[in-house]
Write an enzyme that holds these catalytic residues in place. Structure first.
Site, mmCIF file in Angstrom:
data_model
loop_
_atom_site.group_PDB
_atom_site.id
_atom_site.type_symbol
_atom_site.label_atom_id
_atom_site.label_comp_id
_atom_site.label_asym_id
_atom_site.label_seq_id
_atom_site.Cartn_x
_atom_site.Cartn_y
_atom_site.Cartn_z
ATOM 1 N N ASP A 1 1.197 -1.282 0.299
ATOM 2 C CA ASP A 1 0.205 -0.085 0.016
ATOM 3 C C ASP A 1 1.325 1.389 0.261
ATOM 4 O O ASP A 1 1.888 1.070 0.032
ATOM 5 C CB ASP A 1 -1.072 -0.215 0.981
ATOM 6 C CG ASP A 1 -2.201 1.001 0.864
ATOM 7 O OD1 ASP A 1 -2.191 1.362 -0.226
ATOM 8 O OD2 ASP A 1 -2.892 0.741 1.412
HETATM 9 C C1 BGC Z 1 -5.116 3.212 0.202
HETATM 10 C C2 BGC Z 1 -5.428 2.518 -0.710
HETATM 11 C C3 BGC Z 1 -5.464 3.355 -2.313
HETATM 12 C C4 BGC Z 1 -3.835 3.416 -2.498
HETATM 13 C C5 BGC Z 1 -3.440 3.899 -3.447
HETATM 14 C C6 BGC Z 1 -4.228 4.030 -0.182
HETATM 15 O O1 BGC Z 1 -3.623 4.933 0.527
HETATM 16 O O2 BGC Z 1 -5.181 2.435 1.431
HETATM 17 O O3 BGC Z 1 -6.652 1.586 -0.295
HETATM 18 O O4 BGC Z 1 -5.659 1.555 -3.291
HETATM 19 O O5 BGC Z 1 -3.972 4.249 -1.440
HETATM 20 O O6 BGC Z 1 -4.589 4.244 -3.954
#
Ligand code: BGC
Length: 710
Positions: free
Chosen positions: A256
């Site tokens: 993530d």
């Molecule tokens: C979130 C994810 C997301 C990623 C990309 C993160 O902050 O936890 O769910 O897919 O950002 O945008």
């Protein structure tokens, strides 16, 4: 494309770039001169991004084409970029938030919605969706409950599978997230610690990820949280152990956002070198946004801490995905207009989803409203706003959304529909006496009032944990004043999470929960209010009575001292001394404009032989005056086992559509596999003994029959 041969040719630097994902803003530059700015800020050189593997957070399809063109001009190996995006509940046409979709109790419907989103992805430059989010949730304080389909493992697993299948109807790869147990963040505080027994992890949290993978999910995103002391991206036991070795997943694992860097904040890595090392050891393939692979992979290989085979394997997984998506043949494959975006057919799907996910929480008889009304008041902060589409709405635009007032106007063309805001929807919104007066005046002059209140979209989603789950005093004052002015008032509730709104429920004649219903929310609300459809949604998450009860969920365990009477303070029982143990509304709850009556349960046999089946059946009758759809729910309780089992668990549900006076016998087959659980040795099996099968309208039903597994 011979991938093995390509990997042979790549330098370690190029491999590290291939394993890195950056924001599109870094790549979206017209000339090399342009990119020296942001790059130098990151301590990167132009060469270090010329072979980047993937990107996220881009906007228009024209940007996608331009970024890919620029990239291919500079990538030494001509490897196209992968474009990944958060497509959570629709791409351009937005359907209700996932939590709302959970309320529809319809995997088929979410599959249809995911397929619709995928059709829009393939004309808007998206190759990979960061979806489905299958984290199980039990704590409404966590803002990301909006992105989940709720508190039940069985329902979530069916939805996980259905979403993967829906997306896969098009050339779109699926990245299930957030692995694992992100939804169990302590105290509902986003990114917080998760410390959990292996039984709980395997019984409740892992199955939905597994269901997505069994359905063919291409990628897995690791979560931000510590799981038993180790952040997921570095958690070898979780990622290498369970995901790769045990489940055999050989697709791409992505971190993530910047979570490799966060290993240092968690205090399990001293520097970026250690972050990269731990992530590679856990078999993480792509590093999202942070740059530790780019900076340290070469040194890690040269120092012998990791070997080139590990790196090659990760690169291979990424390249295989690019090949599978057809990017080597056509780097612009998902950028061709097909005219599906926001088309009529898509709006109709979004409307259907919003209708089916609305939950009728209370009805004193006000609903449905008569469509012969000539003067209708729509009051409240959500009366005429597009901010009902929900958080994480991708390319969805609030201007494309049908507001409540617009939905009513287009349904009742002969009626006058007047709007007053009354009060704002911000957390501390105060009543402005002028606005309140205008709202009350309008309420008095109208035949019916729709009071559209709730939480704005920005109150749910990432980073929106809350201590208080009630709506503002300002909205409460507005409700009181409007109900006093006109008894024919219905609350239309907008929310991304369960709320502690007992005081609202107590005085509102009717409450219809719309959640954040997406682009066609206003159309759906109007058709439900005026009886074109009867509500049929059922809560996928318990509504707490008080925030102090969180986390609260229906499939809890008994304590050794359970409270027997929920209204009386009883010493030395597992209870609160200042309030109820009960939820405000239980999981599975939802009313209809008609009423359903359940007969006693019949069992085909009260002894179930291992490997065999018995049938649990119940007759459901529509005893009301209107047609309606009921979701008949089956729960099972294992009365005695080697480890404690929950008070009940959802094992099946069926929808029946009944005309007034009509009845239908609903049958569920029960076999021993449905009775399996993990024992102390983490072995899954069913144990002989007594069980109860409950069948009813929600998770509180007391309609049960007993059988024995022999
Ligand atoms: C979130 C994810 C997301 C990623 C990309 C993160 O902050 O936890 O769910 O897919 O950002 O945008």
């Amino acid at each position: 494309m011979d991938i093995k041969e390509l990997i042979e040719r790549m330098t370690i630097e190029e491999k590290a770039e291939q394993l890195t994902q950056v924001n599109s803003s870094l790549l979206n530059k017209k000339s090399i001169a342009d990119i020296t700015g942001p790059l130098s800020g990151l301590g990167l050189t132009f060469n270090q991004i010329s072979g980047i593997g993937s990107t996220l957070n881009f906007s228009r399809v024209s940007d996608v084409i331009e970024i890919q063109e620029n990239h291919l001009k500079i990538d030494q190996n001509s490897i196209p970029l992968l474009f990944m995006q958060d497509v959570i509940h629709g791409c351009c046409t937005v359907y209700p938030i996932p939590l709302a979709m959970g309320a529809a109790f319809s995997p088929e419907l979410i599959k249809e919605c995911a397929a619709m989103a995928a059709r829009e992805c393939v004309e808007n430059g998206i190759n990979v969706v960061f979806s489905p989010m299958v984290d199980m949730v039990r704590d409404a304080r966590w803002g990301r409950v909006a992105e989940s389909t709720g508190e039940d493992v069985y329902l979530n697993s069916l939805y996980a599978k259905a979403q993967v299948e829906g997306y896969h109807t098009q050339n779109v790869a699926v990245c299930v997230k957030h692995f694992a147990a992100y939804g169990a963040a302590e105290a509902g505080r986003d990114y917080n610690t998760v410390d959990m027994s292996e039984i709980t992890l395997r019984e409740y949290y892992l199955p939905a990820y597994k269901a997505a993978l069994d359905a063919g999910a291409d990628m897995v995103m690791t979560s931000f949280n510590l799981l038993n002391g180790v952040p997921a991206a570095a958690n070898k036991k979780l990622v290498k152990g369970i995901l790769r070795d045990e489940w055999g997943f050989d697709g791409v694992v992505i971190s993530d956002y910047a979570s490799f860097d966060e290993m240092m904040v968690h205090g399990i890595a001293e520097n970026g070198f250690e972050c990269a090392y731990k992530a590679m050891e856990a078999t993480g393939d792509i590093e999202m946004v942070s740059l530790n692979y780019i900076r340290y992979l070469k040194e890690l290989v040269e120092s012998g801490k990791i070997n080139m085979e590990q790196v090659n394997k990760a690169v291979e997984r990424v390249l295989v995905l690019k090949q599978k998506l057809g990017l080597f043949d056509d780097p612009y494959i998902n950028t061709k207009p097909k005219k599906k975006t926001l088309c009529k057919e898509h709006r109709a799907i979004a409307e259907k989803a919003a209708v089916k996910s609305a939950v009728l929480l209370k009805n004193d008889g006000v609903l449905p409203l008569s469509d012969s009304f000539k003067k209708i008041a729509v009051i409240g902060p959500f009366a005429d706003t597009g901010d009902i589409i929900g958080a994480w709405h991708c390319y969805g635009n609030t201007n494309d959304a049908i507001t409540v007032a617009a939905g009513i106007r287009s349904l009742l063309t002969a009626a006058e529909v007047h709007v007053e805001e009354g009060v704002g929807f911000e957390i501390g919104a105060q009543v402005d006496s002028k606005k309140l007066k205008a709202a009350v005046k309008l309420a008095k002059e109208s035949e019916a009032v729709i009071l559209a209140i709730g939480e704005p979209s920005s109150d749910s989603g990432e980073g929106t944990s809350k201590l208080n789950l009630d709506l503002s005093d300002g909205q409460y004052e507005l409700l009181k004043a409007v109900v006093a002015a006109n008894k024919n008032t219905t609350v239309l509730l907008f929310s991304g999470r369960p709320l502690t709104i007992k005081r609202f429920i107590d005085i509102a004649p009717a409450v219809l929960l719309m959640w954040h219903p997406g682009t066609e929310g206003g159309t759906a609300a109007a058709k439900l209010l005026f009886g074109r459809y009867s509500p049929e949604g059922k809560l996928p998450m318990s509504f707490p009575m008080s925030v102090g009860q969180c986390p609260i969920y229906y499939n809890r365990y008994n304590t050794g001292r359970p409270r027997t009477n929920n209204d009386i303070r009883s010493p030395y029982t597992s209870s609160y001394i200042d309030g109820s143990n009960l939820s405000l509304f239980p999981f599975g709850y939802g009313l209809s404009y008609t009423q359903f009556q359940y007969s006693e349960i019949k069992l085909s046999n009260n002894r179930l032989n291992d490997g065999d089946k018995i049938t649990v059946s119940v007759k459901v009758k529509n005893v009301g005056k209107r047609s309606g759809v009921e979701t008949v729910q089956l729960y099972i309780q294992d009365l005695v086992a080697s480890v404690a089992r929950p008070l009940r668990g959802l094992k099946g549900f069926k929808k029946v559509s009944l005309a007034p006076g009509e009845s239908q016998t609903v049958e569920f087959a029960v076999d021993s596999e449905m009775l399996e659980f993990y024992n102390e040795d983490i072995i899954k099996s069913a144990e002989k003994g007594k069980f109860r099968a409950f069948v009813g309208t929600d998770s509180d039903t007391q309609n049960y029959a007993e059988f024995e597994l022999v």
